[in-house]
Write a protein that holds these residues in place. Structure first.
Motif, PDB file in Angstrom:
ATOM      1  N   GLN A   7       0.851  -1.218   0.107  1.00 51.69           N
ATOM      2  CA  GLN A   7      -0.050   0.055   0.077  1.00 51.69           C
ATOM      3  C   GLN A   7       0.797   1.381  -0.040  1.00 51.69           C
ATOM      4  N   ARG A   8       0.814   1.949  -1.052  1.00 49.53           N
ATOM      5  CA  ARG A   8       1.487   3.205  -1.235  1.00 49.53           C
ATOM      6  C   ARG A   8       0.560   4.448  -1.090  1.00 49.53           C
ATOM      7  N   GLN A   9       0.902   5.108   0.117  1.00 48.50           N
ATOM      8  CA  GLN A   9      -0.076   6.215   0.328  1.00 48.50           C
ATOM      9  C   GLN A   9      -0.228   7.501  -0.583  1.00 48.50           C
ATOM     10  N   ASN A  10       0.924   7.719  -1.345  1.00 47.37           N
ATOM     11  CA  ASN A  10       0.973   8.611  -2.334  1.00 47.37           C
ATOM     12  C   ASN A  10       0.377   8.465  -3.738  1.00 47.37           C
ATOM     13  N   ARG A  11      -0.140   7.009  -3.857  1.00 46.28           N
ATOM     14  CA  ARG A  11      -0.784   6.375  -5.234  1.00 46.28           C
ATOM     15  C   ARG A  11      -2.150   6.384  -4.915  1.00 46.28           C
ATOM     16  N   THR A  12      -2.938   6.711  -6.258  1.00 47.61           N
ATOM     17  CA  THR A  12      -4.224   6.686  -6.457  1.00 47.61           C
ATOM     18  C   THR A  12      -4.616   5.193  -6.419  1.00 47.61           C
ATOM     19  N   LEU A  13      -3.932   4.505  -7.512  1.00 45.43           N
ATOM     20  CA  LEU A  13      -3.985   3.255  -7.849  1.00 45.43           C
ATOM     21  C   LEU A  13      -2.950   2.289  -7.379  1.00 45.43           C
ATOM     22  N   GLN A  14      -3.252   1.393  -6.508  1.00 44.30           N
ATOM     23  CA  GLN A  14      -2.199   0.372  -6.247  1.00 44.30           C
ATOM     24  C   GLN A  14      -2.095  -0.820  -7.281  1.00 44.30           C
ATOM     25  N   ARG A  15      -1.021  -1.357  -6.913  1.00 41.58           N
ATOM     26  CA  ARG A  15      -0.613  -2.608  -7.976  1.00 41.58           C
ATOM     27  C   ARG A  15      -0.478  -3.967  -6.871  1.00 41.58           C
ATOM     28  N   PHE A  16      -0.987  -4.895  -7.489  1.00 38.17           N
ATOM     29  CA  PHE A  16      -1.304  -6.458  -6.920  1.00 38.17           C
ATOM     30  C   PHE A  16       0.286  -7.092  -6.815  1.00 38.17           C
ATOM     31  N   SER A  17       0.513  -7.583  -5.778  1.00 38.75           N
ATOM     32  CA  SER A  17       1.672  -8.524  -5.605  1.00 38.75           C
ATOM     33  C   SER A  17       1.293  -9.821  -6.108  1.00 38.75           C
ATOM     34  N   GLU A  18       0.206 -10.220  -5.437  1.00 34.23           N
ATOM     35  CA  GLU A  18      -0.496 -11.568  -5.867  1.00 34.23           C
ATOM     36  C   GLU A  18      -2.005 -11.265  -5.727  1.00 34.23           C
ATOM     37  N   VAL A  19      -2.751 -12.312  -6.422  1.00 34.06           N
ATOM     38  CA  VAL A  19      -4.265 -11.997  -6.300  1.00 34.06           C
ATOM     39  C   VAL A  19      -4.963 -13.393  -6.772  1.00 34.06           C
ATOM     40  N   GLY A  20      -5.715 -13.950  -5.916  1.00 30.19           N
ATOM     41  CA  GLY A  20      -6.561 -15.120  -6.398  1.00 30.19           C
ATOM     42  C   GLY A  20      -7.811 -15.058  -5.513  1.00 30.19           C
ATOM     43  N   ILE A  21      -8.836 -15.918  -5.988  1.00 28.95           N
ATOM     44  CA  ILE A  21      -9.908 -16.093  -5.513  1.00 28.95           C
ATOM     45  C   ILE A  21     -10.165 -17.093  -4.382  1.00 28.95           C
ATOM     46  N   VAL A  22     -10.507 -16.599  -3.097  1.00 27.78           N
ATOM     47  CA  VAL A  22     -10.707 -17.148  -1.811  1.00 27.78           C
ATOM     48  C   VAL A  22     -11.688 -18.277  -1.891  1.00 27.78           C
ATOM     49  N   ARG A  23     -12.937 -17.801  -2.656  1.00 29.60           N
ATOM     50  CA  ARG A  23     -14.020 -18.763  -2.667  1.00 29.60           C
ATOM     51  C   ARG A  23     -14.577 -18.688  -3.793  1.00 29.60           C
ATOM     52  N   PRO A  24     -14.557 -19.661  -4.703  1.00 36.30           N
ATOM     53  CA  PRO A  24     -15.427 -19.497  -5.890  1.00 36.30           C
ATOM     54  C   PRO A  24     -16.886 -19.691  -5.754  1.00 36.30           C
ATOM     55  N   TRP A  25     -17.837 -18.741  -6.296  1.00 41.45           N
ATOM     56  CA  TRP A  25     -19.331 -19.038  -6.089  1.00 41.45           C
ATOM     57  C   TRP A  25     -19.748 -20.125  -6.776  1.00 41.45           C
ATOM     58  N   ALA A  26     -20.567 -20.989  -6.264  1.00 39.64           N
ATOM     59  CA  ALA A  26     -21.210 -22.070  -6.764  1.00 39.64           C
ATOM     60  C   ALA A  26     -22.446 -21.478  -7.794  1.00 39.64           C
ATOM     61  N   THR A  27     -23.347 -20.681  -7.524  1.00 43.38           N
ATOM     62  CA  THR A  27     -24.364 -20.010  -8.145  1.00 43.38           C
ATOM     63  C   THR A  27     -24.574 -18.655  -8.280  1.00 43.38           C
ATOM     64  N   LEU A  28     -23.720 -17.950  -7.754  1.00 40.52           N
ATOM     65  CA  LEU A  28     -23.784 -16.131  -7.936  1.00 40.52           C
ATOM     66  C   LEU A  28     -23.340 -15.965  -9.384  1.00 40.52           C
ATOM     67  N   THR A  29     -22.730 -16.832  -9.904  1.00 41.34           N
ATOM     68  CA  THR A  29     -22.290 -16.484 -11.419  1.00 41.34           C
ATOM     69  C   THR A  29     -22.969 -17.067 -12.468  1.00 41.34           C
ATOM     70  N   SER A  30     -24.049 -17.972 -12.099  1.00 44.02           N
ATOM     71  CA  SER A  30     -24.723 -18.817 -12.894  1.00 44.02           C
ATOM     72  C   SER A  30     -26.230 -18.600 -12.927  1.00 44.02           C
ATOM     73  N   ASP A  31     -26.822 -18.570 -11.905  1.00 47.00           N
ATOM     74  CA  ASP A  31     -28.207 -18.060 -11.562  1.00 47.00           C
ATOM     75  C   ASP A  31     -28.609 -16.757 -12.151  1.00 47.00           C
ATOM     76  N   PRO A  32     -29.469 -16.605 -13.044  1.00 48.53           N
ATOM     77  CA  PRO A  32     -29.812 -15.245 -13.422  1.00 48.53           C
ATOM     78  C   PRO A  32     -30.337 -14.281 -12.470  1.00 48.53           C
ATOM     79  N   ILE A  33     -31.485 -14.792 -11.643  1.00 47.67           N
ATOM     80  CA  ILE A  33     -31.742 -13.757 -10.333  1.00 47.67           C
ATOM     81  C   ILE A  33     -30.545 -13.519  -9.588  1.00 47.67           C
ATOM     82  N   LYS A  34     -29.726 -14.377  -9.190  1.00 48.05           N
ATOM     83  CA  LYS A  34     -28.699 -14.022  -8.246  1.00 48.05           C
ATOM     84  C   LYS A  34     -27.633 -12.978  -8.801  1.00 48.05           C
ATOM     85  N   ILE A  35     -27.530 -13.376 -10.065  1.00 48.09           N
ATOM     86  CA  ILE A  35     -26.536 -12.208 -10.675  1.00 48.09           C
ATOM     87  C   ILE A  35     -27.063 -11.166 -10.481  1.00 48.09           C
ATOM     88  N   GLN A  36     -28.454 -10.818 -10.725  1.00 48.52           N
ATOM     89  CA  GLN A  36     -28.890  -9.322 -10.630  1.00 48.52           C
ATOM     90  C   GLN A  36     -28.708  -8.913  -9.136  1.00 48.52           C
TER      91      GLN A  36
END
Length: 239
Positions: A61-90
């Motif tokens: 975290q650099r306080q003098n920067r508006t936009l930070q950069r990742f060192s590493e990033v990954g998914i903690v928990r893949p969603w089972a239905t939030l990305t496939s069920d049309p109502i849940k997506i909304q």
């Protein structure tokens, strides 16, 4: 810094870059610039930055920067239905937009983050009975934002003053209130949680009216709260 994070939005910037807005558990709102990988096996794939993807992020975290950069990033928990069920997506898109507007000045993010993450986990597992999810989510979110309505002031026949967040037997001198019949419906809604909300049956019109009242409440208590772009799509698809 290592932290869990939820994606609020991602905006294309140039050919292969994104500006990503996150709500992090350790330091609240943070914005990142991301170089999207060209190949399918690259670490920085666009799929990582869909609304309310649950990430594990490492960055300096650099306080003098508006936009930070990742060192590493990954998914903690893949969603089972939030990305496939049309109502849940909304519902997810609506919740992400709400959080983008409502958490801009949040300074104590951990309890709020945990509430949102647990809410999403509940919705991801739900097999039905979640038509009122967005209503309960919005109302209970105000607990963490500091303006949850004072339900102790409710009495049968009272109206609800949207400015003060209190119920009153006297009609306020301003127009920002709801009358006793709707106030009774709102107090019932305020007492619900995800496990009990399926017991509160409403028509589409009643649910739509509740959304309007709650968003009016947000506009009075969150500075510069705009109209929700995802609202109309949610109205059309949520029964």
């Amino acid at each position: 810094m290592k932290t869990q994070a939820l994606v609020l939005s991602a905006l294309s910037y140039g050919d292969r870059q994104l500006i990503v807005d996150l709500f992090t558990r350790e330091c609240g709102r943070q914005s990142f610039i991301v170089q999207i990988s060209a190949g399918r096996r690259g670490k920085m794939r666009k799929l990582l930055f869909q609304p309310l993807t649950y990430l594990d992020a490492d960055f300096v975290q650099r306080q003098n920067r508006t936009l930070q950069r990742f060192s590493e990033v990954g998914i903690v928990r893949p969603w089972a239905t939030l990305t496939s069920d049309p109502i849940k997506i909304q519902l997810v898109f609506f919740a992400a937009e709400l959080l983008r507007y409502a958490t801009r000045d949040e300074q104590q993010p951990q309890s709020l983050f945990d509430y949102v993450a647990e809410s999403l986990q509940w919705l991801d597992k739900a097999d039905g009975g979640y038509a009122n999810f967005h209503l309960v989510f919005m109302i209970r979110l105000t607990l963490f934002l500091g303006f949850f309505p004072n339900i102790e002031t409710y009495h049968v026949g009272s109206c609800f003053d949207l400015r003060s967040g209190c119920f009153s037997m006297e009609i306020p001198a301003h127009a920002d209130f709801i009358r006793s019949d709707e106030a009774e419906q709102m107090i019932n809604l305020m007492r619900l949680n995800y496990s009990t909300m399926h017991l509160f049956r409403m028509t589409r019109q009643q649910r739509s009216r509740c959304v309007d009242v709650i968003l009016a409440y947000y506009r009075l208590h969150v500075p510069d709260f705009p109209d929700m772009k995802t609202l109309e799509v949610l109205r059309q698809n949520n029964d």
